[in-house]
Design an enzyme around this catalytic site. Structure first.
Site, mmCIF file in Angstrom:
data_model
loop_
_atom_site.group_PDB
_atom_site.id
_atom_site.type_symbol
_atom_site.label_atom_id
_atom_site.label_comp_id
_atom_site.label_asym_id
_atom_site.label_seq_id
_atom_site.Cartn_x
_atom_site.Cartn_y
_atom_site.Cartn_z
ATOM 1 N N THR A 11 110.123 103.960 96.933
ATOM 2 C CA THR A 11 110.610 102.948 95.979
ATOM 3 C C THR A 11 111.827 103.415 95.183
ATOM 4 O O THR A 11 112.456 102.621 94.494
ATOM 5 C CB THR A 11 109.479 102.590 94.983
ATOM 6 O OG1 THR A 11 108.943 103.822 94.489
ATOM 7 C CG2 THR A 11 108.382 101.781 95.650
ATOM 8 N N GLY A 12 112.149 104.711 95.224
ATOM 9 C CA GLY A 12 113.206 105.277 94.389
ATOM 10 C C GLY A 12 114.606 105.068 94.961
ATOM 11 O O GLY A 12 114.786 104.425 96.006
ATOM 12 N N VAL A 14 116.659 107.251 96.317
ATOM 13 C CA VAL A 14 116.814 107.890 97.627
ATOM 14 C C VAL A 14 115.937 107.185 98.656
ATOM 15 O O VAL A 14 116.358 106.926 99.790
ATOM 16 C CB VAL A 14 116.480 109.395 97.525
ATOM 17 C CG1 VAL A 14 116.483 110.047 98.902
ATOM 18 C CG2 VAL A 14 117.473 110.102 96.601
ATOM 19 N N ARG A 108 113.630 124.353 98.149
ATOM 20 C CA ARG A 108 114.930 124.703 98.753
ATOM 21 C C ARG A 108 115.153 126.203 98.859
ATOM 22 O O ARG A 108 115.734 126.674 99.821
ATOM 23 C CB ARG A 108 116.075 124.093 97.939
ATOM 24 C CG ARG A 108 116.225 122.602 98.106
ATOM 25 C CD ARG A 108 117.447 122.118 97.364
ATOM 26 N NE ARG A 108 117.478 120.664 97.312
ATOM 27 C CZ ARG A 108 117.906 119.970 96.268
ATOM 28 N NH1 ARG A 108 118.353 120.598 95.179
ATOM 29 N NH2 ARG A 108 117.911 118.660 96.291
ATOM 30 N N CYS A 145 122.827 117.145 95.989
ATOM 31 C CA CYS A 145 123.891 116.220 96.424
ATOM 32 C C CYS A 145 125.298 116.789 96.189
ATOM 33 O O CYS A 145 126.175 116.666 97.051
ATOM 34 C CB CYS A 145 123.727 114.875 95.750
ATOM 35 S SG CYS A 145 123.199 114.953 94.040
ATOM 36 N N GLY A 175 122.759 109.374 90.925
ATOM 37 C CA GLY A 175 122.224 110.729 91.117
ATOM 38 C C GLY A 175 121.031 111.021 90.235
ATOM 39 O O GLY A 175 120.259 111.942 90.496
ATOM 40 N N ARG A 230 128.275 113.855 83.987
ATOM 41 C CA ARG A 230 127.808 112.537 84.453
ATOM 42 C C ARG A 230 128.856 111.521 84.014
ATOM 43 O O ARG A 230 129.243 111.489 82.832
ATOM 44 C CB ARG A 230 126.446 112.221 83.822
ATOM 45 C CG ARG A 230 125.810 110.967 84.346
ATOM 46 C CD ARG A 230 125.275 111.074 85.772
ATOM 47 N NE ARG A 230 124.036 111.814 85.858
ATOM 48 C CZ ARG A 230 123.533 112.318 86.989
ATOM 49 N NH1 ARG A 230 124.183 112.173 88.135
ATOM 50 N NH2 ARG A 230 122.405 112.974 86.990
ATOM 51 N N HIS A 237 129.996 111.477 94.101
ATOM 52 C CA HIS A 237 130.283 112.619 93.233
ATOM 53 C C HIS A 237 131.660 113.186 93.614
ATOM 54 O O HIS A 237 131.875 113.614 94.753
ATOM 55 C CB HIS A 237 129.239 113.722 93.404
ATOM 56 C CG HIS A 237 127.846 113.354 92.949
ATOM 57 N ND1 HIS A 237 127.557 112.207 92.248
ATOM 58 C CD2 HIS A 237 126.665 114.011 93.087
ATOM 59 C CE1 HIS A 237 126.261 112.174 91.979
ATOM 60 N NE2 HIS A 237 125.699 113.253 92.479
ATOM 61 N N ASN A 322 126.633 110.494 97.094
ATOM 62 C CA ASN A 322 125.457 111.292 96.726
ATOM 63 C C ASN A 322 124.133 110.802 97.294
ATOM 64 O O ASN A 322 123.272 111.622 97.610
ATOM 65 C CB ASN A 322 125.347 111.387 95.191
ATOM 66 C CG ASN A 322 125.332 110.042 94.517
ATOM 67 O OD1 ASN A 322 126.294 109.293 94.611
ATOM 68 N ND2 ASN A 322 124.244 109.723 93.836
ATOM 69 N N THR A 323 123.953 109.468 97.451
ATOM 70 C CA THR A 323 122.651 109.062 98.009
ATOM 71 C C THR A 323 122.677 108.926 99.534
ATOM 72 O O THR A 323 121.634 108.822 100.160
ATOM 73 C CB THR A 323 122.127 107.730 97.395
ATOM 74 O OG1 THR A 323 123.075 106.698 97.656
ATOM 75 C CG2 THR A 323 121.880 107.867 95.908
HETATM 76 P P1 NAP Z 1 113.739 108.046 91.619
HETATM 77 O O1 NAP Z 1 114.622 106.873 91.799
HETATM 78 O O2 NAP Z 1 113.199 108.331 90.267
HETATM 79 O O3 NAP Z 1 112.473 107.888 92.640
HETATM 80 C C1 NAP Z 1 111.360 108.760 92.593
HETATM 81 C C2 NAP Z 1 110.318 108.355 93.630
HETATM 82 O O4 NAP Z 1 109.190 109.249 93.497
HETATM 83 C C3 NAP Z 1 109.786 106.925 93.447
HETATM 84 O O5 NAP Z 1 109.502 106.365 94.708
HETATM 85 C C4 NAP Z 1 108.484 107.153 92.697
HETATM 86 O O6 NAP Z 1 107.522 106.138 92.917
HETATM 87 C C5 NAP Z 1 107.997 108.451 93.322
HETATM 88 N N1 NAP Z 1 107.039 109.131 92.464
HETATM 89 C C6 NAP Z 1 107.145 109.410 91.147
HETATM 90 N N2 NAP Z 1 106.011 110.004 90.682
HETATM 91 C C7 NAP Z 1 105.174 110.075 91.750
HETATM 92 C C8 NAP Z 1 103.834 110.539 91.922
HETATM 93 N N3 NAP Z 1 103.130 111.065 90.907
HETATM 94 N N4 NAP Z 1 103.277 110.481 93.166
HETATM 95 C C9 NAP Z 1 103.976 109.945 94.195
HETATM 96 N N5 NAP Z 1 105.241 109.456 94.091
HETATM 97 C C10 NAP Z 1 105.827 109.531 92.890
HETATM 98 O O7 NAP Z 1 114.449 109.389 92.082
HETATM 99 P P2 NAP Z 1 115.587 109.595 93.229
HETATM 100 O O8 NAP Z 1 116.926 109.619 92.621
HETATM 101 O O9 NAP Z 1 115.305 108.682 94.373
HETATM 102 O O10 NAP Z 1 115.315 111.102 93.652
HETATM 103 C C11 NAP Z 1 114.209 111.470 94.480
HETATM 104 C C12 NAP Z 1 114.283 112.970 94.768
HETATM 105 O O11 NAP Z 1 115.486 113.250 95.486
HETATM 106 C C13 NAP Z 1 114.318 113.819 93.496
HETATM 107 O O12 NAP Z 1 113.598 114.994 93.723
HETATM 108 C C14 NAP Z 1 115.821 114.068 93.306
HETATM 109 O O13 NAP Z 1 116.072 115.234 92.577
HETATM 110 C C15 NAP Z 1 116.297 114.173 94.753
HETATM 111 N N6 NAP Z 1 117.701 113.829 94.994
HETATM 112 C C16 NAP Z 1 118.256 112.689 94.463
HETATM 113 C C17 NAP Z 1 119.589 112.386 94.750
HETATM 114 C C18 NAP Z 1 120.268 111.155 94.211
HETATM 115 O O14 NAP Z 1 121.512 111.053 94.402
HETATM 116 N N7 NAP Z 1 119.580 110.222 93.558
HETATM 117 C C19 NAP Z 1 120.335 113.221 95.581
HETATM 118 C C20 NAP Z 1 119.735 114.360 96.118
HETATM 119 C C21 NAP Z 1 118.423 114.630 95.808
HETATM 120 P P3 NAP Z 1 107.244 104.940 91.844
HETATM 121 O O15 NAP Z 1 108.334 103.928 92.028
HETATM 122 O O16 NAP Z 1 105.921 104.417 92.266
HETATM 123 O O17 NAP Z 1 107.237 105.546 90.485
#
Ligand code: NAP
Length: 344
Positions: A11-12, A14, A108, A145, A175, A230, A237, A322-323
């Site tokens: 759902t997030g 990524v 990592r 990223c 990000g 940011r 990025h 980044n994504t």
């Molecule tokens: P995000 O939008 O906050 O999404 C987080 C996801 O994790 C959501 O699907 C959430 O589900 C789930 N989650 C949260 N708590 C949980 C739990 N207790 N059990 C199971 N699932 C859970 O974050 P994001 O930006 O997509 O990033 C995800 C990961 O990728 C992070 O570790 C981040 O550091 C890394 N990352 C992100 C980027 C970027 O550009 N955004 C780039 C590289 C790496 P719900 O919707 O149900 O809460």
């Protein structure tokens, strides 16, 4: 037949990119979706606040989201889990024999976990076999990223002998995930801090450029200083890099290597491999976040504005989506390469 995969953290920010990029993918089909207990049990269309500019794929809307406690049928798991839960959850999946390819920071730097950019260090993937013997399954990680952009911009010129470098990043709000930084904090503003980001950009490149001897990785010794910001762009990025070389390096040494750069994913025709992997711009005002982030469907890293540095030797700018390349797209490319190398 396509390989069934699950998306963890579906759902997030990524997770949504995974679902977008895996629609009609020739190798993989999204079979299962996993998120937190807030989302589990709901159809995906209800659980996810879809934030991408293309429609939510039809086949995904009615799939019921699972929790991390439920067993999964798919062997390959793409993870975009929140880092608060990714550490333990990914280990548990590995112990059940799954291959987890993750964007989260948690594993990592583990000694037996490869940190992979497919064009740069595909040989590190051999650690997967060592993990399988120990745990049953394996974890493979995609770098931070900003790190991915930095190492792809540097990869063509590392052989020239990079002694040390300074990088300043201007990072998009996606990000930070969704909902991320409040609009009140980021509109008309630049925030010179992203928690935990600078150490990742300083450490991860040296694991990626490290030497693999069949058992482990000896890190590369280049010193890196990172400063992160940011900025109010949505995706992409931008990074400003100054590099000190061990010997005299000419503009032609750099440009000729940037232009010809490709890796194993391009040679093996992986579906997500961009051609070129690195786009070199002669123009002094490129790359730009809005104009260049979609190059190679978001998988190409662009480099430009190369000029002499009056403190180090050369400086330039680079841009990474980044994504896409920095997260979901980079992870899918790892899986495509593993498939073509007979590792999954
Ligand atoms: P995000 O939008 O906050 O999404 C987080 C996801 O994790 C959501 O699907 C959430 O589900 C789930 N989650 C949260 N708590 C949980 C739990 N207790 N059990 C199971 N699932 C859970 O974050 P994001 O930006 O997509 O990033 C995800 C990961 O990728 C992070 O570790 C981040 O550091 C890394 N990352 C992100 C980027 C970027 O550009 N955004 C780039 C590289 C790496 P719900 O919707 O149900 O809460």
């Amino acid at each position: 037949m396509k390989h069934h995969v699950a998306v963890l953290g579906a759902t997030g920010a990524v997770g949504q990119r995974f679902i977008q990029l895996l629609e009609n993918h020739p190798d993989f089909e999204v079979h299962e979706l996993v998120a937190s207990s807030r989302s589990a049990g709901k159809p995906y269309s209800e659980a996810a606040k879809w934030k991408l500019a293309t429609p939510m794929p039809e086949g995904i809307r009615q799939k019921v989201v699972k929790s991390t406690e439920e067993p999964l049928e798919s062997r390959i798991l793409f993870s975009g889990l929140d880092s608060d839960v990714a550490g333990q959850a990914e280990e548990a999946y590995r112990a059940k024999g799954h291959i987890v390819i993750s964007n989260s920071k948690n594993h990592r730097m583990d000694e037996d976990v490869p940190l992979v950019v497919p064009e740069i260090n595909p040989e590190h993937l051999a650690l997967v076999e060592l993990q399988k013997k120990k745990y049953g399954g394996a974890i493979v990680t995609n770098p931070n990223c900003s790190t991915i952009g930095l190492v792809l911009g540097l990869a063509p010129i590392m052989e020239l002998g990079v002694e040390h470098m300074i990088v300043s990043t201007m990072q998009a709000i996606s990000g930070a995930g969704y909902p991320g930084i409040p609009s009140f904090d980021i509109l008309d503003n630049v925030v010179p801090h992203i928690g935990g980001e600078e150490p990742k950009i300083e450490e991860e490149p040296n694991k990626i450029f490290g030497k693999f001897d069949g058992k482990g990785i000896s890190p590369n010794p280049t010193r890196i200083s990172a400063m992160v910001h940011r900025v109010p762009s949505l995706d992409g990025h931008l990074e400003a890099v100054s590099v000190k070389f061990k010997k005299t390096v000419t503009r032609e040494d750099i440009v000729s290597r940037m232009k010809g750069f490709e890796g194993e994913p391009q040679k093996l025709n992986c579906p997500s491999a961009p051609k070129p992997a690195v786009q070199y711009f002669e123009a002094v005002d490129r790359p730009q976040t809005r104009l260049d982030r979609e190059l190679g469907k978001g998988m190409t890293v662009s480099v430009g504005n190369l000029r002499p540095c009056s403190v180090f030797d050369w400086k330039f700018n680079l841009l990474v989506h980044n994504t896409v390349r920095g997260a979901a797209g980079g992870t899918i490319l790892i899986a495509e390469l593993m498939l073509r190398k007979g590792m999954i």
